[in-house]
Design a protein around this motif. Structure first.
Motif, PDB file in Angstrom:
ATOM      1  N   THR A   1       0.828  -1.204   0.000  1.00  0.00           N
ATOM      2  CA  THR A   1       0.000   0.000   0.000  1.00  0.00           C
ATOM      3  C   THR A   1       0.864   1.256   0.000  1.00  0.00           C
ATOM      4  N   ASP A   2       1.978   1.218   0.719  1.00  0.00           N
ATOM      5  CA  ASP A   2       2.885   2.369   0.735  1.00  0.00           C
ATOM      6  C   ASP A   2       3.477   2.625  -0.651  1.00  0.00           C
TER       7      ASP A   2
ATOM      8  N   ARG B   1      -4.554   1.758   4.216  1.00  0.00           N
ATOM      9  CA  ARG B   1      -3.388   1.672   5.092  1.00  0.00           C
ATOM     10  C   ARG B   1      -3.789   1.829   6.555  1.00  0.00           C
TER      11      ARG B   1
ATOM     12  N   SER C   1       8.825   0.249   4.172  1.00  0.00           N
ATOM     13  CA  SER C   1       8.652   0.000   2.750  1.00  0.00           C
ATOM     14  C   SER C   1       9.651   0.857   1.981  1.00  0.00           C
TER      15      SER C   1
END
Length: 307
Positions: free
Chosen positions: A50-51, A82, A98
């Motif tokens: 997601t990052d 997130r 990430s």
């Protein structure tokens, strides 16, 4: 639906005796580190993916003339994904890490990222608890909607589902699968009404295609229940419509209603069935979410989760 609580395996007297016998050993062998939540690694992987998406959206949104009206709502959904994933992390878990997305993606590249993220969220679906399984299935459906909005309408590949399971698991799956079958019976009936109120144009063709898709899903649940030696629930003679349908506008509204109800039914199914059947439910959830949006349903970051 939460999983049933575990029964105590040792009677109180036996537990007391065992504690007394082992007390003399001392605490030197005790591990002060609490057992790690098995969901944590899956959450961390989902957060990292997601990052990367957030970094890609941020890079694109800085470009002069960026399609902000398209990109910003999708990014806002991703922020909510997130937040939901992080919320379930135990307090002692490591912080999510990430690699920032450093290049400037094109819209097709961003669409492919969303598509692959939708697929990635499904790979651990059978390894986590029911609440996280539901969240991952819902977020995966949202990623598929994002990919479609960005121009990638290729099918999301779902890992092969092992529906053999254990005898106990198969028995536990039957009530929830019967409920899913009943929902598809209602959808098949409803799309008969939808198609009848469209003129002979692309909308009617869409209604026929969707009607056939629901018939196929109904038949799939019937076959699965048959393999579980359960008699499939028959369709009712008729179903009450949520509102009168007298025009093409009403028909499209009914299609949205049917598909939105199905997203909730299938999100519930992900939670209710044992692990071997979750992928089937997640796939049905995604397809219902895509069809709902096709008929005009507003986008939501968590398909199948009302509110």
């Amino acid at each position: 639906m939460q999983p049933p609580s575990r029964r105590t395996l040792l009677a109180l007297g036996l537990l007391t005796t065992l504690t007394a016998c082992t007390a003399s050993v001392g605490d030197r062998h005790a591990d002060p580190t609490p057992p790690r939540d098995p969901d944590t690694p899956v959450r961390l992987r989902a957060i990292a993916a997601t990052d990367l998406l957030l970094g890609a959206y941020d890079n694109l949104l800085t470009v002069p003339g960026a399609r902000t009206a398209l990109l910003q709502p999708l990014r806002d959904d991703t922020v909510q994904h997130r937040a939901a994933l992080v919320q379930g992390l135990p307090s002692a878990s490591p912080s999510p890490t990430s690699t920032p997305y450093r290049s400037l993606p094109t819209l097709p590249e961003l669409a492919l990222m969303e598509h692959r993220t939708a697929e990635a969220h499904l790979h651990d679906l059978d390894e986590v608890g029911p609440p996280l399984a539901r969240l991952l299935a819902s977020v995966s459906a949202s990623n598929a909607l994002h990919a479609a909005a960005l121009g990638d309408t290729t099918p999301v590949l779902t890992p092969d589902a092992d529906t053999e399971g254990t005898p106990a698991g198969r028995a536990a799956a039957v009530p929830a699968l019967q409920a899913a079958l009943s929902a598809e019976h209602a959808a098949v009936y409803g799309y008969g009404v939808v198609g009848a109120h469209f003129p002979d144009d692309p909308q009617r063709a869409d209604a026929r295609t969707t009607h056939a898709a629901h018939q196929a899903q109904r038949d799939a649940w019937q076959r699965l229940l048959g393999t579980l030696t359960a008699a499939p629930t028959p369709a009712a003679a008729g179903y009450r419509l949520p509102f009168p349908v007298t025009s093409p506008t009403d028909a499209a509204k009914l299609a949205v209603h049917l598909e939105t109800r199905l997203t909730t039914a299938y999100a519930d199914l992900v939670t209710a069935v044992p692990a071997p059947y979750r992928l089937l439910a997640a796939t049905a959830l995604r397809e219902a979410a895509l069809r709902a949006h096709h008929w005009g349903a507003p986008a939501t970051p968590f398909p199948g989760t009302p509110g």
